[in-house]
Design a protein around this motif. Structure first.
Motif, PDB file in Angstrom:
ATOM      1  N   LYS A   1       0.832  -1.201   0.000  1.00  0.00           N
ATOM      2  CA  LYS A   1       0.000   0.000   0.000  1.00  0.00           C
ATOM      3  C   LYS A   1       0.872   1.258   0.000  1.00  0.00           C
ATOM      4  O   LYS A   1       0.592   2.219  -0.715  1.00  0.00           O
ATOM      5  CB  LYS A   1      -0.921  -0.008   1.221  1.00  0.00           C
ATOM      6  N   LYS A   2       1.960   1.235   0.794  1.00  0.00           N
ATOM      7  CA  LYS A   2       2.852   2.390   0.826  1.00  0.00           C
ATOM      8  C   LYS A   2       3.520   2.603  -0.525  1.00  0.00           C
ATOM      9  O   LYS A   2       3.689   3.741  -0.968  1.00  0.00           O
ATOM     10  CB  LYS A   2       3.915   2.201   1.914  1.00  0.00           C
ATOM     11  N   ILE A   3       3.912   1.522  -1.195  1.00  0.00           N
ATOM     12  CA  ILE A   3       4.537   1.649  -2.518  1.00  0.00           C
ATOM     13  C   ILE A   3       3.552   2.257  -3.507  1.00  0.00           C
ATOM     14  O   ILE A   3       3.908   3.133  -4.308  1.00  0.00           O
ATOM     15  CB  ILE A   3       5.044   0.275  -3.008  1.00  0.00           C
ATOM     16  N   LEU A   4       2.299   1.812  -3.465  1.00  0.00           N
ATOM     17  CA  LEU A   4       1.288   2.386  -4.358  1.00  0.00           C
ATOM     18  C   LEU A   4       1.061   3.859  -4.044  1.00  0.00           C
ATOM     19  O   LEU A   4       0.891   4.687  -4.966  1.00  0.00           O
ATOM     20  CB  LEU A   4      -0.017   1.606  -4.253  1.00  0.00           C
TER      21      LEU A   4
ATOM     22  N   MET B   1       1.909   9.475  -5.560  1.00  0.00           N
ATOM     23  CA  MET B   1       2.399  10.808  -5.213  1.00  0.00           C
ATOM     24  C   MET B   1       3.382  11.319  -6.267  1.00  0.00           C
ATOM     25  O   MET B   1       3.442  12.506  -6.542  1.00  0.00           O
ATOM     26  CB  MET B   1       3.082  10.789  -3.834  1.00  0.00           C
ATOM     27  N   LEU B   2       4.159  10.437  -6.861  1.00  0.00           N
ATOM     28  CA  LEU B   2       5.110  10.859  -7.883  1.00  0.00           C
ATOM     29  C   LEU B   2       4.413  11.197  -9.196  1.00  0.00           C
ATOM     30  O   LEU B   2       4.999  11.811 -10.071  1.00  0.00           O
ATOM     31  CB  LEU B   2       6.161   9.769  -8.113  1.00  0.00           C
ATOM     32  N   GLY B   3       3.190  10.770  -9.322  1.00  0.00           N
ATOM     33  CA  GLY B   3       2.429  11.087 -10.520  1.00  0.00           C
ATOM     34  C   GLY B   3       2.786  10.203 -11.705  1.00  0.00           C
ATOM     35  O   GLY B   3       2.545  10.570 -12.844  1.00  0.00           O
TER      36      GLY B   3
END
Length: 181
Positions: free
Chosen positions: A132-135, A140-142
């Motif tokens: 979930k954190k990776i997603l 966030m990086l777009g």
């Protein structure tokens, strides 16, 4: 009679679990894994109940056998000239100790299996959190899927340009060596 009824109910539960497993595969993809995990947990619990029933039946059988042997021993008449007065107690004690050791070993094995299963569940929760954190970071990086595909396509094309350049350079070097020497 009660044992047979319990066994019949456990068999009924097994058949219901098989139907549940089929139904869990028809769940939506986002709920399917959770449903399968719950069905597997129920199967494990029912197998544990089945094992407990077998252990109970085995203990009852041993107790009945001991009572029968006790009755045979008490009914036996011993005479001074009887050559059949030896009782194999040592062998029976060794056999009983071996059975108890095996029983303890199986309990330890089941306990370690339970600990391993709990560890795997904890790891699954940790991996879900990490996923979930990776997603979240990717969002966030777009970076969208389209951008990622374009990057992969560009890397693929660059590889062919590099190989073509290497081949062309080798051909030129060969021609220079061939015609200048």
């Amino acid at each position: 009679v009660v044992e047979n009824e319990i066994q019949a109910r456990i068999d009924n539960i097994f058949s219901n679990l098989e139907r549940l497993e089929i139904l869990s595969s028809k769940e939506p993809p986002n709920k399917r894994q959770n449903a399968k995990l719950r069905v597997d947990q129920l199967k494990y619990d029912v197998q544990h109940l089945q094992t407990a029933l077998r252990n109970f039946q085995h203990r009852r059988y041993i107790r009945e056998q001991q009572e029968r042997q006790r009755e045979e021993l008490l009914a036996r008449t011993f005479t001074t000239n009887d050559s059949d007065t030896t009782i194999p107690i040592d062998e029976t004690l060794q056999f009983n100790e071996s059975l108890q050791n095996a029983h303890r070993g199986m309990d330890d094995l089941i306990g370690s299996g339970t600990n391993i299963l709990q560890g795997l569940r904890d790891q699954r929760v940790t991996l879900k959190g990490t996923h979930k954190k990776i997603l979240d970071v990717a969002n966030m990086l777009g970076l969208s899927n389209t951008v990622m595909r374009l990057i992969e396509k560009r890397a693929f094309q660059d590889k062919y340009f590099m190989i073509g350049g290497m081949v062309l350079t080798c051909v030129i070097m060969f021609l220079v060596v061939q015609y200048l020497t």
